[in-house]
Scaffold this motif. Structure first.
Motif, PDB file in Angstrom:
ATOM      1  N   CYS A  10       0.883  -1.286   0.083  1.00 36.65           N
ATOM      2  CA  CYS A  10       0.062   0.024   0.114  1.00 36.65           C
ATOM      3  C   CYS A  10       0.961   1.315   0.306  1.00 36.65           C
ATOM      4  CB  CYS A  10      -0.758  -0.003   1.380  1.00 36.65           C
ATOM      5  SG  CYS A  10      -0.031   0.046   2.841  1.00 36.65           S
ATOM      6  N   LYS A  11       0.338   2.277  -0.073  1.00 39.93           N
ATOM      7  CA  LYS A  11       1.263   3.654   0.148  1.00 39.93           C
ATOM      8  C   LYS A  11       1.685   3.837   1.384  1.00 39.93           C
ATOM      9  CE  LYS A  11      -2.124   6.781   2.096  1.00 39.93           C
ATOM     10  NZ  LYS A  11      -2.837   7.890   1.955  1.00 39.93           N
ATOM     11  N   PRO A  12       3.175   4.200   1.411  1.00 39.59           N
ATOM     12  CA  PRO A  12       3.773   4.235   2.505  1.00 39.59           C
ATOM     13  C   PRO A  12       3.184   5.195   3.974  1.00 39.59           C
ATOM     14  CG  PRO A  12       5.071   5.314   0.877  1.00 39.59           C
ATOM     15  CD  PRO A  12       3.794   4.948   0.426  1.00 39.59           C
ATOM     16  N   ILE A  13       2.918   4.417   5.061  1.00 39.13           N
ATOM     17  CA  ILE A  13       2.229   4.903   6.211  1.00 39.13           C
ATOM     18  C   ILE A  13       3.177   5.449   6.990  1.00 39.13           C
ATOM     19  CG2 ILE A  13       0.825   4.104   8.081  1.00 39.13           C
ATOM     20  CD1 ILE A  13      -0.021   2.060   6.562  1.00 39.13           C
ATOM     21  N   SER A  14       4.448   5.187   7.025  1.00 38.82           N
ATOM     22  CA  SER A  14       5.703   6.030   7.953  1.00 38.82           C
ATOM     23  C   SER A  14       6.743   5.398   7.059  1.00 38.82           C
ATOM     24  CB  SER A  14       5.872   5.271   9.263  1.00 38.82           C
ATOM     25  OG  SER A  14       6.232   3.744   9.482  1.00 38.82           O
ATOM     26  N   LYS A  15       8.063   5.507   7.666  1.00 38.61           N
ATOM     27  CA  LYS A  15       9.485   5.323   6.859  1.00 38.61           C
ATOM     28  C   LYS A  15       9.558   3.877   6.552  1.00 38.61           C
ATOM     29  CE  LYS A  15      14.382   5.851   7.367  1.00 38.61           C
ATOM     30  NZ  LYS A  15      15.372   6.226   8.317  1.00 38.61           N
ATOM     31  N   LYS A  16       9.318   2.902   7.397  1.00 41.10           N
ATOM     32  CA  LYS A  16       9.411   1.632   7.199  1.00 41.10           C
ATOM     33  C   LYS A  16       7.914   0.907   6.791  1.00 41.10           C
ATOM     34  CE  LYS A  16      13.537   1.280   9.725  1.00 41.10           C
ATOM     35  NZ  LYS A  16      14.221   0.624  10.531  1.00 41.10           N
ATOM     36  N   LYS A  17       6.943   1.419   6.960  1.00 42.00           N
ATOM     37  CA  LYS A  17       5.809   0.579   6.959  1.00 42.00           C
ATOM     38  C   LYS A  17       4.899   0.821   5.447  1.00 42.00           C
ATOM     39  CE  LYS A  17       2.932   1.715  10.337  1.00 42.00           C
ATOM     40  NZ  LYS A  17       1.914   1.364  11.495  1.00 42.00           N
TER      41      LYS A  17
END
Length: 150
Positions: free
Chosen positions: A111-118
């Motif tokens: 999915c689209k990036p939720i945070s830097k690593k997620k």
């Protein structure tokens, strides 16, 4: 065949004008093509290619809020020995309802990036060892049961 050998009236050649605005520098150069190239456009009837959009792995850590760490195991050939070895990689996935526990099998969807690593969303996978539905009896006595009655 050159122009001298053609028997055309010279009046046609006198009407040609060789001076254009581009030669004198008064015309702006356009960087955009006038007509779109048809070979660069993607056909609308083909579905988009979705390579490596989903992975499957086991939850190994749930200490963070709305985040789970998932370990994905794959088999890859060893570069020297050519034998298949297990390769492990850890991913962080978004778990909005904190529904997963350690040991659960989840599917990771890109999915689209939720945070830097997620960049993955955790989706539950039904367990493989679900209890099977009991099969209905056919009503025929077994051979061992019929011999004991005789």
């Amino acid at each position: 065949m050159s122009l001298l050998h053609l028997h055309l009236p010279l009046s046609q050649f006198k009407s040609l004008n060789l001076s254009t605005p581009f030669l004198h520098g008064t015309s702006a150069i356009s960087t955009k093509p006038s007509a779109p190239a048809s070979h660069h456009l993607r056909p609308t009837y083909l579905p988009p290619i979705r390579a490596m959009r989903s992975l499957q792995g086991r939850v190994i850590c749930t200490t963070n809020d709305k985040t789970v760490n998932v370990e994905v195991v794959r088999l890859a050939p060893h570069p020297k020995y050519k034998r298949r070895v297990r390769k492990k990689k850890k991913f962080q996935a978004h778990d909005p309802e904190n529904q997963f526990q350690i040991g659960d099998i989840v599917q990771l969807e890109k999915c689209k990036p939720i945070s830097k690593k997620k960049t993955f969303l955790a989706i539950p996978v039904p367990k493989r060892n679900a209890p099977k539905q009991p099969t209905q009896e056919l009503g025929i006595a077994l051979e061992s049961e019929s011999s004991s009655q005789v």
